[in-house]
Structure formats: C-alpha cells, structure tokens
Design an enzyme around this catalytic site. Sequence first.
Site, PDB file in Angstrom:
ATOM      1  N   ALA A 171       0.603  -1.298   0.283  1.00  0.00           N
ATOM      2  CA  ALA A 171      -0.226  -0.117   0.029  1.00  0.00           C
ATOM      3  C   ALA A 171       0.667   1.652  -0.045  1.00  0.00           C
ATOM      4  O   ALA A 171       2.080   1.174   0.850  1.00  0.00           O
ATOM      5  CB  ALA A 171      -1.015  -0.144   1.472  1.00  0.00           C
ATOM      6  N   CYS A 172       0.280   2.085  -0.871  1.00  0.00           N
ATOM      7  CA  CYS A 172       0.930   3.084  -0.671  1.00  0.00           C
ATOM      8  C   CYS A 172       0.027   4.704  -0.793  1.00  0.00           C
ATOM      9  O   CYS A 172      -1.395   4.184  -0.483  1.00  0.00           O
ATOM     10  CB  CYS A 172       2.195   3.461  -1.784  1.00  0.00           C
ATOM     11  N   SER A 173       0.433   5.670  -0.631  1.00  0.00           N
ATOM     12  CA  SER A 173      -0.968   6.191  -0.615  1.00  0.00           C
ATOM     13  C   SER A 173      -1.534   6.556  -2.029  1.00  0.00           C
ATOM     14  O   SER A 173      -3.008   6.551  -1.468  1.00  0.00           O
ATOM     15  CB  SER A 173      -0.271   8.169  -0.811  1.00  0.00           C
ATOM     16  N   SER A 192       3.402   1.813  -5.018  1.00  0.00           N
ATOM     17  CA  SER A 192       2.777   0.817  -3.853  1.00  0.00           C
ATOM     18  C   SER A 192       3.362  -0.723  -5.211  1.00  0.00           C
ATOM     19  O   SER A 192       4.394  -1.884  -4.657  1.00  0.00           O
ATOM     20  CB  SER A 192       1.706   0.459  -3.482  1.00  0.00           C
ATOM     21  N   LEU A 214      -4.184   4.533   0.392  1.00  0.00           N
ATOM     22  CA  LEU A 214      -3.740   4.539   1.657  1.00  0.00           C
ATOM     23  C   LEU A 214      -5.089   6.064   1.931  1.00  0.00           C
ATOM     24  O   LEU A 214      -6.312   5.659   2.692  1.00  0.00           O
ATOM     25  CB  LEU A 214      -3.242   4.621   2.778  1.00  0.00           C
TER      26      LEU A 214
END
Length: 228
Positions: A171-173, A192, A214
């Site tokens: 997961a990333c932003s 990600s 996220l």
Amino acid sequence: MAAVTSISTNPSSSSSLYNKFHPCSSSFFATKVAILSNTRESSSRYRSLIIQNGTATKQANTPAEVDWKIKRQLLLEKKVRSVDVKEALRLQSENKFVILDVRPEAEYKEAHPAGAINVQIYRLIKEWTAWDIARRAAFAFFGIFSGTEENPEFIQSVESKLSKDAKIIVACSAGGTMRPTQNLPEGQQSRSFIAAYLLVLNGYTNVFHLEGGLYKWFKEDLPTESEE
C-alpha cells in the site's frame, strides 16, 4: 518500537486524513514530484513531438514510461492482483494477510491501517555527493526541502520482517493502477507498484496491491492507528 497511541474510526478524523493523503493535496503532490525527480535523465529526453505533414507524431516514450512498462509486464506475469480496501481488511483479519505500508516513515507514524507494517520504498536523501547536492537544489527550486531517493535497503528490511511466502498487500498513498485507459494505455505507476515489482523480483510469491491506496482506506473510515 513506537507504541500505538490511538486507533481511530472517527469520520471527521478519517476525513482529515483522506484530505491530507488525497492525490490532489499539496502534500501528495510534493511526494509525487519527489519521486519523479529521482530519475537522472535530462528533461530534454522527455517525449518530443515531430510535426510531419501537419500531424503531431509521438517520437518516443520517456525513460520513466519505458521503465514502468517493463515493471507492469512482470507484475502481470506474476499475477499480482489489486484488491479494494474492504477486501484488504477482510483478507487481513481472516486470512493472515499483512499490509505493507511503503510510504515514508513520518506518514506511517501519523496514520496507517491497524496492524500494518512499514518499510519505506523511498527515503530522505542521506549522502552529500555532487549528484546528491544537485538533487537537493532541484527539489529546493520547487520549494521542497526534503528530497527523497529510492531506499537501497528496502528488500533487506522486508526480508527481516516477512518470509518469502508471506501474504502481502502493498500500500501507498494513491495506489496507481495497471488498468489501461485512453490517456494511460499502460495504467498509472505508483510507489506500491514499484515495491510490488521489487518483491516479486526477489522471490516473494503472494503479493497483492491495494487499489485506491491509503487515501481510500482513510475515506472509508477503516481501522486506523497512529504512533508517536
């Protein structure tokens, strides 16, 4: 290890987190600029258009586009699948999946999915070589005084926390996508996806990707922790 100080499912709190990490926010834009600035290719090598017989013709892809095409092909071959945030929560709670948050440590500490672990795919520039000084100057030109670089210890750090057969949701932003569109025939790269590429390249066999990133997790008011 930092202690968990709060777990929030409060809508107003989550809305604030959503706004902060949304791709249209200034903080997200700064991160994206930092990532894009890590390439050493000169801007003169970016896509050029040649006017032939009154028609604009694309001459070549940028180095970043070529690199993403290679990464995307391997991700598809390794069957890396994207899951939405609610499915990710179910997999985490019922099937022992681990959410691997690859954002910078400071963002992770401020807010992250409950139970997630953090290994940042990019880190603050640490060295002071001539190249690093030039990169800092380029960031400063855009008003960014904390430039980042790819974390060379990413795989080593993951291996110290997760076995090669671990079930991982990266997961990333923003999340990115491998789905082609008219404007983005190869989809959209993200931190990600870069992390997922490195994981499968280094022998991890159960790698998934968080669709929507996220900011979507925060928007949906899913379980969130923060640390001091």
